[in-house]
Design a protein around this motif. Structure first.
Motif, PDB file in Angstrom:
ATOM      1  N   LYS A 146       0.817  -1.204   0.000  1.00  0.00           N
ATOM      2  CA  LYS A 146       0.000   0.000   0.000  1.00  0.00           C
ATOM      3  C   LYS A 146       0.863   1.271   0.000  1.00  0.00           C
ATOM      4  CE  LYS A 146      -4.444   0.930   2.114  1.00  0.00           C
ATOM      5  NZ  LYS A 146      -5.209   0.721   3.349  1.00  0.00           N
TER       6      LYS A 146
ATOM      7  N   THR B 192       2.358   1.944  -3.344  1.00  0.00           N
ATOM      8  CA  THR B 192       1.411   2.548  -4.285  1.00  0.00           C
ATOM      9  C   THR B 192       1.276   4.041  -4.011  1.00  0.00           C
ATOM     10  OG1 THR B 192       0.175   0.636  -3.576  1.00  0.00           O
ATOM     11  CG2 THR B 192      -0.685   1.852  -5.463  1.00  0.00           C
ATOM     12  N   LYS B 193       1.211   4.355  -2.687  1.00  0.00           N
ATOM     13  CA  LYS B 193       1.080   5.756  -2.311  1.00  0.00           C
ATOM     14  C   LYS B 193       2.241   6.587  -2.853  1.00  0.00           C
ATOM     15  CE  LYS B 193      -1.459   5.758   2.024  1.00  0.00           C
ATOM     16  NZ  LYS B 193      -1.321   5.875   3.483  1.00  0.00           N
TER      17      LYS B 193
ATOM     18  N   ALA C  81       2.132   6.900  -6.614  1.00  0.00           N
ATOM     19  CA  ALA C  81       1.107   7.830  -7.072  1.00  0.00           C
ATOM     20  C   ALA C  81       1.548   9.268  -6.826  1.00  0.00           C
ATOM     21  CB  ALA C  81      -0.205   7.560  -6.340  1.00  0.00           C
ATOM     22  N   PHE C  82       2.126   9.493  -5.665  1.00  0.00           N
ATOM     23  CA  PHE C  82       2.544  10.851  -5.331  1.00  0.00           C
ATOM     24  C   PHE C  82       3.601  11.361  -6.298  1.00  0.00           C
ATOM     25  CE2 PHE C  82       2.615  14.433  -2.677  1.00  0.00           C
ATOM     26  CZ  PHE C  82       3.927  14.881  -2.636  1.00  0.00           C
TER      27      PHE C  82
ATOM     28  N   VAL D  42       2.055  12.209  -9.694  1.00  0.00           N
ATOM     29  CA  VAL D  42       1.334  13.479  -9.713  1.00  0.00           C
ATOM     30  C   VAL D  42       2.298  14.648  -9.642  1.00  0.00           C
ATOM     31  CG1 VAL D  42      -0.270  14.917  -8.435  1.00  0.00           C
ATOM     32  CG2 VAL D  42      -0.735  12.493  -8.720  1.00  0.00           C
TER      33      VAL D  42
ATOM     34  N   ILE E 155       2.963  17.786 -12.331  1.00  0.00           N
ATOM     35  CA  ILE E 155       2.861  19.221 -12.066  1.00  0.00           C
ATOM     36  C   ILE E 155       4.148  19.928 -12.441  1.00  0.00           C
ATOM     37  CG2 ILE E 155       2.532  20.961 -10.284  1.00  0.00           C
ATOM     38  CD1 ILE E 155       0.980  18.831  -8.723  1.00  0.00           C
TER      39      ILE E 155
ATOM     40  N   ILE F  36       5.207  22.973 -15.152  1.00  0.00           N
ATOM     41  CA  ILE F  36       5.678  24.301 -14.755  1.00  0.00           C
ATOM     42  C   ILE F  36       7.003  24.629 -15.425  1.00  0.00           C
ATOM     43  CG2 ILE F  36       6.468  25.740 -12.843  1.00  0.00           C
ATOM     44  CD1 ILE F  36       4.683  24.067 -11.042  1.00  0.00           C
TER      45      ILE F  36
ATOM     46  N   ASP G 112      -4.997  45.098 -30.186  1.00  0.00           N
ATOM     47  CA  ASP G 112      -4.786  45.894 -28.991  1.00  0.00           C
ATOM     48  C   ASP G 112      -3.319  45.822 -28.599  1.00  0.00           C
ATOM     49  OD1 ASP G 112      -4.866  47.125 -26.566  1.00  0.00           O
ATOM     50  OD2 ASP G 112      -5.876  45.483 -25.542  1.00  0.00           O
TER      51      ASP G 112
ATOM     52  N   LYS H 126       1.286  44.635 -22.355  1.00  0.00           N
ATOM     53  CA  LYS H 126       1.120  44.335 -20.930  1.00  0.00           C
ATOM     54  C   LYS H 126       1.237  42.832 -20.694  1.00  0.00           C
ATOM     55  CE  LYS H 126      -1.786  48.177 -20.445  1.00  0.00           C
ATOM     56  NZ  LYS H 126      -3.175  48.480 -20.773  1.00  0.00           N
TER      57      LYS H 126
ATOM     58  N   LEU I  13       4.810  41.915 -20.738  1.00  0.00           N
ATOM     59  CA  LEU I  13       5.482  42.321 -19.513  1.00  0.00           C
ATOM     60  C   LEU I  13       5.183  41.329 -18.399  1.00  0.00           C
ATOM     61  CD1 LEU I  13       6.941  44.477 -17.731  1.00  0.00           C
ATOM     62  CD2 LEU I  13       4.714  45.506 -17.366  1.00  0.00           C
ATOM     63  N   GLN I  14       3.902  40.963 -18.248  1.00  0.00           N
ATOM     64  CA  GLN I  14       3.514  40.055 -17.164  1.00  0.00           C
ATOM     65  C   GLN I  14       4.152  38.692 -17.333  1.00  0.00           C
ATOM     66  OE1 GLN I  14       2.102  41.209 -14.704  1.00  0.00           O
ATOM     67  NE2 GLN I  14       1.030  43.038 -15.383  1.00  0.00           N
TER      68      GLN I  14
ATOM     69  N   TRP J 203       5.385  53.615 -20.102  1.00  0.00           N
ATOM     70  CA  TRP J 203       6.494  52.666 -20.252  1.00  0.00           C
ATOM     71  C   TRP J 203       7.852  53.250 -19.889  1.00  0.00           C
ATOM     72  CZ3 TRP J 203       5.283  47.776 -20.680  1.00  0.00           C
ATOM     73  CH2 TRP J 203       4.041  47.441 -21.216  1.00  0.00           C
TER      74      TRP J 203
ATOM     75  N   TYR K  86      10.957  51.484 -18.890  1.00  0.00           N
ATOM     76  CA  TYR K  86      11.526  50.483 -19.800  1.00  0.00           C
ATOM     77  C   TYR K  86      12.106  51.103 -21.068  1.00  0.00           C
ATOM     78  CZ  TYR K  86       9.030  47.215 -16.833  1.00  0.00           C
ATOM     79  OH  TYR K  86       8.596  46.514 -15.755  1.00  0.00           O
TER      80      TYR K  86
ATOM     81  N   GLN L 215      15.809  47.646 -19.957  1.00  0.00           N
ATOM     82  CA  GLN L 215      16.118  46.581 -19.021  1.00  0.00           C
ATOM     83  C   GLN L 215      16.522  45.302 -19.739  1.00  0.00           C
ATOM     84  OE1 GLN L 215      13.355  46.396 -15.852  1.00  0.00           O
ATOM     85  NE2 GLN L 215      13.311  48.616 -15.663  1.00  0.00           N
TER      86      GLN L 215
END
Lengths: 295, 423
Positions: B3, B6-7, B10-11, B14, B18, B22, B75, B81, B84-85, B104, B107, B319
């Motif tokens: 058990k 499996t844990k 699985a962890f 997952v 993720i 990223i 636009d 923008k 920039l983000q 701006w 910059y 920059q």
């Protein structure tokens, strides 16, 4: 096999993570920014409390967009649901080639709102006007899109053309789930067609109405793409003594505010839209739910 | 035991899911190449600029210039923008005036020491520094179809006062059938057609700068303090009213850019209220008649100049690690033979640099270049207005006036109210 809650939970993590990152956190960021004077770029952000909200309700363009959005939603919800309900009755009756019609009515939904806006703009501004002048039909000669008092109706007609096929499918599915024995029994008892529709079909379809009304209500409130390409907010009209754009719905008003680098003010408008939409749709769902019947 | 295994399994599964999603986006290629990213908004020069960037990259060791162009009417501010983000600020980007600079400025690099600075009058200056590379000269007057005016017996050289225009419009209107035109003027003012900028930006600029010295901003500064020059504005209103009344009404109230330019190109209107950027459109539509520019003469006194401006400026991201490579690329456009060829022959622009000797092919561009050489032209100052003023404030006011051009008092009152809100 025994379920393991921990492992089950783990499988939710990726989705929860995405939901948290792109819905929940931005939502609270948005709430925060609506109380600042942020212009979208500057790093120097000042907290201004509820000042943005206070200004909103004294600016004619926002008030007008607010009212016109409610009017548009009202017209649009009725148009879309009446038309799609009638269409669903037609395509579930015994007419030949009904599958072809089902697909046909659904096709406009697959055309993007942007493209559709331009196509209908051409129809209203060029084809209808041309027809009007060559056949000397007076009311067609000025485009419906250039008259402040017809433009909202025109938008509702275009939106109905696009959206009715989609809602129709929901109604069709609901009609098909009603046992035929029920309708046949009513038929044998001598109920007329209209009686069968109003006394059996509609009450039995209450859950479909809940979904359809909710979908049309929220999409009308948030209408943007078709608005942008079909009318771009025009023509101008006068409201509370100030010139405003006659068909600028709330979403577009928010967009134009944001595009003028008034991000915080736009965000405040978006928060107002969110709260109003939340209240209206909660009321609608509660009222509709009460009318649903269990088999 | 099983058990736990499996844990753990699985962890890790997952977790790796993720993390890969990223970090996958974070990896970049590492090489000795410097890549200069440019982000611009003139769709009409996209192909020419892409080709020039490719040519420059091939000729310059270790530097690749990549140009990204935002689609027509997109636009740009919003796209910037977003960049920039997401930490993808371009090395060279575009500002369209003081509003863009203010937003701006953190910059924007100082370009005062660049070799092209002395070669132009239209560089963007801020706080005593040169920061913007003028993309081109654009300009406008009232374009006329010389054939139609000739047939109607109007000499375009006499169109230097409002009274002269009134007379000319009247003649054209009376001879409409004989000349085969729908209306004297192709003018647009509709919010719906997305043409608010023709009236509420370019035509209104006639009031801000017409008849004054090229750098005289007194009228617009007065407006930014909340006031109109009532006497001057009255004369402007009369001129605008003339244009609206003698315009093709379908185009005025609901037309698109294509409707407006198309009507002039087909000889269905004698005047066109547009700048030299319509040259490629006119060429595409197979225009073979002679075209010229008459001044926007709205005053009672004589005016002969056209309106000239740099519509946008390239700025270098202060920059960015690639500042020098970005500056070199701009210099190559301004100072080399290939750069001149790109600007004039390929992109069809009027360069803002005096050392350029090539001539553009479009008739309106040539008219502007001649006017620029002759002098006595007027500046265009709408870039000094608050962001969105043209579209959100003046646009609806001009649209309403176009719907009812007899309602002069209402228009003047609306404009006074609008300007008062700038204070």
């Amino acid at each position: 096999m025994k379920q393991n809650r921990f492992i089950n939970g783990l499988f939710l993590v990726p989705t929860l993570f995405a939901f948290l990152m792109i819905i929940i956190i931005p939502f609270f960021f948005g709430l925060y920014y609506s109380m600042t004077d942020w212009n979208g770029i500057s790093r120097d952000i000042n907290f201004v409390g509820l000042a943005n909200f206070k200004n909103l309700f004294s600016s004619p363009d926002f008030l007008y967009s607010f009212l016109i959005t409610i009017a548009f939603t009202f017209i649009n919800v009725i148009f879309v649901n009446v038309v799609s309900f009638v269409l669903s009755l037609v395509v579930t009756s015994k007419i030949p080639r009904r599958n072809f019609y089902r697909a046909g009515f659904f096709v406009p939904y697959l055309i993007g709102g942007i493209v559709l806006g331009y196509i209908w703009q051409f129809i209203f501004n060029n084809i209808l006007v041309e027809l009007g002048s060559s056949l000397s039909i007076e009311f067609l000669q000025t485009s419906f899109l250039s008259q402040a008092n017809t433009v909202i109706w025109t938008m509702a007609v275009v939106n109905t053309w696009q959206y009715a096929g989609y809602i129709m499918l929901i109604y069709v599915a609901s009609i098909q789930s009603i046992p035929t024995s029920l309708m046949e029994a009513a038929n044998v008892d001598g109920a007329k067609y209209s009686t069968r529709v109003f006394r059996i079909l509609i009450p039995m379809m209450a859950n479909a109405f809940t979904i359809s009304l909710f979908l049309t209500l929220t999409t009308s409130f948030k209408q943007f793409d078709m608005n942008l390409t079909l009318t771009n907010g025009g023509p101008a009209t006068r409201f509370l003594g100030a010139p405003v754009k006659a068909s600028e719905l709330l979403a577009m008003n928010i967009f134009n505010t944001a595009a003028a680098n008034r991000m915080a003010e736009a965000q405040a408008k978006a928060v107002v839209l969110f709260v109003v939409l939340l209240i209206v749709s909660l009321i609608q769902v509660t009222v509709n739910k009460k009318k649903e019947v269990e088999m | 035991m099983k058990k736990t295994l499996t844990k753990v399994l699985a962890f890790t599964l997952v977790f790796s899911l993720i993390t890969t999603s990223i970090f996958a986006s974070g990896t970049t290629e590492q090489s000795g190449e410097t890549t200069v990213n440019m982000f611009q908004l003139k769709v009409e020069i996209k192909d020419a600029l892409d080709a020039y960037a490719a040519q420059y990259s091939a000729a310059t060791d270790g530097v690749t210039v990549k140009v990204e162009t935002l689609g027509g009417g997109g636009d740009y501010g919003g796209a910037m923008k977003a960049k920039l983000q997401s930490d993808q600020m371009p090395d060279i980007f575009v500002i369209e005036g003081q509003g863009g600079y203010d937003i701006w400025k953190d910059y924007i690099a100082d370009l005062s020491d660049e070799p092209w600075v002395d070669d132009t009058d239209l560089a963007f200056m801020a706080d005593g520094k040169v920061v913007g590379f003028p993309v081109a000269i654009e300009g406008y007057g009232l374009a006329y179809n010389a054939e139609i005016l000739d047939k109607a017996g109007i000499d375009p050289a006499t169109l230097t006062t409002r009274a002269a225009y009134e007379k000319a419009f009247k003649i054209l209107d009376e001879k409409k059938e004989e000349l085969g035109i729908d209306a004297p003027v192709a003018m647009a003012a509709s919010v719906a057609g997305g043409m608010w900028w023709v009236a509420a930006q370019h035509n209104l600029a006639v009031y801000w700068g017409g008849g004054l010295d090229f750098n005289d901003t007194s009228i617009i500064e007065k407006a930014l303090n909340g006031e109109l020059d009532q006497e001057r504005f009255m004369q402007y209103t009369k001129y605008l009213q003339l244009l609206f009344k003698y315009a093709d009404q379908a185009i005025l109230l609901n037309g698109s850019y294509d409707d407006q330019v198309g009507s002039f190109a087909q000889g269905k209107t004698a005047f066109l209220h547009q700048g030299n950027w319509v040259d490629p459109n006119l060429a595409q539509l197979g225009v073979d008649f002679e075209i010229g520019y008459a001044p926007h003469a709205f005053l009672d006194t004589e005016e002969t100049g056209l309106f000239l401006f740099a519509p946008s400026w390239y700025v270098v991201n202060s920059q960015s690690p690639n500042i020098e490579a970005a500056k070199d690329f701009l210099t190559s456009i301004a100072m080399t033979e290939e750069g001149h060829k790109y600007m004039v022959n390929e992109a069809g622009m009027i360069p803002a640099f005096k050392s350029v000797t090539l001539k553009p092919s479009g008739q309106l561009s040539q008219a502007l270049m001649d006017a620029n050489a002759k002098g006595g032209n007027y500046g265009v100052f709408f870039g000094m207005l608050p962001d969105g003023a043209g579209q959100n404030i003046f646009g609806p006011i001009f649209d309403l006036f176009a719907q009812d051009p007899d309602n002069v008092d209402q228009f003047i009152q609306d404009m006074n109210n609008a300007v008062a809100s700038f204070k």
